[in-house]
Design an enzyme around this catalytic site. Sequence first.
Site, short mmCIF file in Angstrom:
data_model
loop_
_atom_site.label_atom_id
_atom_site.label_comp_id
_atom_site.label_asym_id
_atom_site.label_seq_id
_atom_site.Cartn_x
_atom_site.Cartn_y
_atom_site.Cartn_z
CG ASP A 11 -0.32 0.27 2.74
OD1 ASP A 11 0.91 -0.39 2.56
OD2 ASP A 11 -0.71 0.39 2.98
CG ASP A 16 4.23 0.09 1.41
OD1 ASP A 16 3.76 -1.00 2.20
OD2 ASP A 16 4.25 1.23 2.54
CG ASN A 40 0.65 3.89 4.37
OD1 ASN A 40 0.61 3.28 5.27
ND2 ASN A 40 1.78 2.74 3.98
CB THR A 124 4.89 -4.32 2.93
OG1 THR A 124 4.49 -3.70 1.71
CG2 THR A 124 5.73 -5.32 2.87
CG PHE A 165 -1.65 1.40 9.53
CD1 PHE A 165 -3.19 2.33 9.25
CD2 PHE A 165 -1.16 0.80 8.20
CE1 PHE A 165 -3.56 2.69 8.53
CE2 PHE A 165 -2.25 1.03 7.33
CZ PHE A 165 -3.68 2.80 7.48
CG ASN A 166 0.45 -3.05 7.32
OD1 ASN A 166 -0.62 -1.83 7.05
ND2 ASN A 166 1.93 -3.19 7.16
CG HIS A 239 7.41 -0.06 10.06
ND1 HIS A 239 7.26 -0.25 10.81
CD2 HIS A 239 6.46 1.37 9.97
CE1 HIS A 239 7.01 0.16 11.84
NE2 HIS A 239 6.63 1.72 11.43
CG ASP A 240 6.30 -1.93 5.11
OD1 ASP A 240 5.23 -2.24 5.86
OD2 ASP A 240 5.42 -0.86 4.21
#
Length: 310
Positions: A11, A16, A40, A124, A165-166, A239-240
């Site tokens: 996203d 990402d 996102n 992700t 979030f995800n 993160h991703d």
Amino acid sequence: MEKIKMILDCDPGHDDAVAIMLAAKSPKIDLLGITVVTGNQTLEKTERNARNIVQCLEVDVPVYAGCGQPMIRQKMVAGDIHGESGLDGPVFEPLTKELEKEHAVNFIIRTLMESDGDITMVTTGPMTNLAMAIRMEPKIVEKIKEIVLMGGSYTNGNVTPAAEFNIIADADAAYVCFTCGRPITMVGLDVTRKVLCYPEIVARMDKIGNRASKLFVDLMGHFCKAQKEVFGWEGGPLHDPVTVAYLIDPTVITTKPMHTTIDIRSTESYGRTNCDFFGYQQLPPTANVAVEIDAAKFWDIVEEGLKLYN
Ligand code: BDR
Ligand code: CA
């Protein structure tokens, strides 16, 4: 060396985008397609962002748009971190990269069904596309080699004290994926918050001086500023890309098998990944949960990944 066949469901999203950078050029990975989901930002924006990234990097990877809504709940976006466009910061050339006509969910089903069961699904973003694919064609489940996701946390969330979030953005989808029975590696906030993109890191990547490093620097300019405003951190947690770094070099993280469930029932803890770290429940492990990361090795992987571009 046989390449790892992979579909990246994302996203974009600044982090990402870095995951795409690492996956699209790695000699260890065969990136079959990028599937996009609302997360996102709205799907309209995230799929456009994915195409902009692919075009800017000059890589030949098809982009498929997927679900514009979570399975059951109303969508939520993360404009505070990723901006109005979902990818604020870089300025792109006029967009010519076309979106594939096939829906992302159909692409996932078709590609898995035609495969020898050797495709890794990396997610992700919210897990809507994969969960919908599993619901539409349950036969794909046995074709999934492994699911590697960025999401969740066995400690603290980033949207609520409980939820990341995800997962909270489509907890029902996460529930479907976590209960499908295939091997699953959960790369959560517990480790991704240990790879903060400090100004020194941005300067290090800037020195590479190619199209990927320029994009990285432009992305991090916005991302790190937003992370500082929202969380008070100097460097943004990347993160991703940890998911892709793990596939490139599995020693970058340490995982621990844990019985893991997705909370889709409670109010305060909705979207929490309940990971039985201490094995209180004496139930079989259902996920390999990342517990440690070698941050220096991670940044080396990122640097090597960016250097593969012109
Ligand atoms: C996750 O949420 C998104 O904002 C990021 O792209 C990442 O996938 C972190 O919680
Ligand atoms: Ca993401």
